[in-house]
Scaffold this active site. Structure first.
Site, mmCIF file in Angstrom:
data_model
loop_
_atom_site.group_PDB
_atom_site.id
_atom_site.type_symbol
_atom_site.label_atom_id
_atom_site.label_comp_id
_atom_site.label_asym_id
_atom_site.label_seq_id
_atom_site.Cartn_x
_atom_site.Cartn_y
_atom_site.Cartn_z
ATOM 1 N N ASN A 175 -2.769 -12.103 16.305
ATOM 2 C CA ASN A 175 -3.564 -10.901 16.506
ATOM 3 C C ASN A 175 -3.972 -10.837 17.983
ATOM 4 O O ASN A 175 -3.719 -11.766 18.747
ATOM 5 C CB ASN A 175 -4.810 -10.972 15.592
ATOM 6 C CG ASN A 175 -5.419 -9.606 15.340
ATOM 7 O OD1 ASN A 175 -5.679 -8.856 16.278
ATOM 8 N ND2 ASN A 175 -5.617 -9.255 14.074
ATOM 9 N N CYS B 182 5.425 10.896 -8.633
ATOM 10 C CA CYS B 182 4.915 11.913 -9.574
ATOM 11 C C CYS B 182 3.707 11.348 -10.318
ATOM 12 O O CYS B 182 3.812 10.316 -10.988
ATOM 13 C CB CYS B 182 5.997 12.299 -10.585
ATOM 14 S SG CYS B 182 5.377 13.451 -11.845
ATOM 15 N N CYS C 252 7.844 17.678 -9.417
ATOM 16 C CA CYS C 252 8.577 16.424 -9.570
ATOM 17 C C CYS C 252 10.018 16.742 -9.954
ATOM 18 O O CYS C 252 10.248 17.518 -10.896
ATOM 19 C CB CYS C 252 7.910 15.593 -10.670
ATOM 20 S SG CYS C 252 8.905 14.218 -11.274
ATOM 21 N N SER D 60 -6.810 -6.491 10.498
ATOM 22 C CA SER D 60 -8.213 -6.776 10.824
ATOM 23 C C SER D 60 -8.936 -7.499 9.702
ATOM 24 O O SER D 60 -10.097 -7.860 9.831
ATOM 25 C CB SER D 60 -8.954 -5.460 11.126
ATOM 26 O OG SER D 60 -8.951 -4.653 9.949
ATOM 27 N N HIS E 18 0.824 -1.225 0.000
ATOM 28 C CA HIS E 18 0.000 0.000 0.000
ATOM 29 C C HIS E 18 0.844 1.255 0.000
ATOM 30 O O HIS E 18 0.352 2.325 0.371
ATOM 31 C CB HIS E 18 -0.965 -0.025 1.198
ATOM 32 C CG HIS E 18 -2.027 -1.062 1.043
ATOM 33 N ND1 HIS E 18 -2.752 -1.549 2.092
ATOM 34 C CD2 HIS E 18 -2.475 -1.729 -0.048
ATOM 35 C CE1 HIS E 18 -3.610 -2.456 1.655
ATOM 36 N NE2 HIS E 18 -3.454 -2.587 0.356
#
Ligand code: BV8
Length: 231
Positions: free
Chosen positions: A198, A114, A133, A174, A106
């Site tokens: 978890n 750019c 950029c 989750s 992610h």
């Protein structure tokens, strides 16, 4: 050689003081996803989104890797383990905890992108709307983050690793966001042993062969030690 794929989420960085998304005081309690984590939100108010990620970047810089990050760093260095560490997190605590190869599906808060020419460069501590950029000079700099509705990075590489996995472990996530939440089904289809680490079962918890419950700074080092002792 054991092929291990690990997917981490915000829960592995929680004990380093970085807020998760869905806790009561989490990021999504303070901000609306559509305002700060979608391309539409960025187009609507780029300054607000840049400020949101400047804050996340400062929090990550101020945080320290914890025992869970460091344990995964040790696993990464093990001779007879072929590890792919996929993280949904945008912080750099895995790298600072000793993991040499981290796949940020992610994106990463310390990277800038750019929108015009796809050039990437190390993000400055503060980015502002209209930053240009360094490669094409267009005023189209954006955080190098995968927002909702955008395709996560290196999916082919991830699915190839899942198809060969002997063990798949999801740590501190989750299981609400796809395609990441679908990885356990892919790994199970390939015959991998699947483990969820978890504080509580995730939304896809029932799909795992094994559950290890408890804070990551205790459960992850114990699990890594059990893997390394079977070397
Ligand atoms: C895609 C970067 C398609 C941003 C993130 C409608 C419209 C558009 C898309 C969709 C839609 N409906 C569904 C979708 C798909 C959507 C999705 O899944 N939505 C959900 C909400 C239903 N997914 C997407 O949009 C993805 N892209 O589908 O593209 C496409 C196809 C073709 C071509 C183009 C596009 C992209 C999603 C990526 C979004 N970006 N992050 C940022 O960080 O700012 S998502 C973000 O939230 C995280 O990266 C992570 O993925 C997700 C969930 O976070 P978690 O890490 O799981 O954290 P959470 O707080 O939820 O949970 C913490 C866990 O830790 C808990 O389980 C807790 O118990 C545990 N924990 C806490 N403390 C500890 C602990 N565990 C151990 N120890 C502790 N101490």
């Amino acid at each position: 050689m054991r092929n291990i794929v690990i997917l981490t989420g915000a829960g592995i960085s929680a004990e380093s003081g970085i807020e998760t998304f869905r806790a009561d005081t989490g990021l999504w309690a303070q901000h609306k996803v559509e305002d700060v984590a979608t391309p539409e939100g960025f187009a609507r108010d780029p300054a607000r989104v840049m400020a949101f990620y400047n804050n996340r970047r400062a929090n990550a810089a101020a945080a320290r890797p914890n025992a869970a990050h460091q344990a995964l760093g040790r696993l990464d260095a093990a001779e007879d383990v072929n590890l792919l560490l996929v993280t949904q997190n945008i912080d750099d605590l895995h790298e600072r905890g000793g993991s040499a190869h981290v796949l940020h599906m992610h994106g990463a808060v310390n990277s800038a992108l750019c929108a015009a020419c796809d050039h990437r460069w190390p993000a400055p501590s503060e980015m502002h709307a209209g930053d240009s950029c360094p490669a094409c000079d267009a005023a189209t700099a954006r955080p190098d983050i995968v927002w909702f509705g955008e395709m996560p990075y290196q999916m082919d590489r991830i699915f190839a690793a899942l198809s060969q996995a002997d063990i798949f472990v999801a740590i501190g996530t989750s299981g609400n966001v796809y395609p990441a939440a679908g990885f356990v089904a892919e790994a199970a289809r390939a015959g991998a042993h699947t483990i969820e680490i978890n504080l509580e079962p995730s939304a896809v918890g029932s799909q795992f062969d094994e559950a290890i419950m408890g804070p990551a700074t205790q459960t992850v080092p114990a699990w890594v030690n059990s893997v390394l002792s079977k070397a």
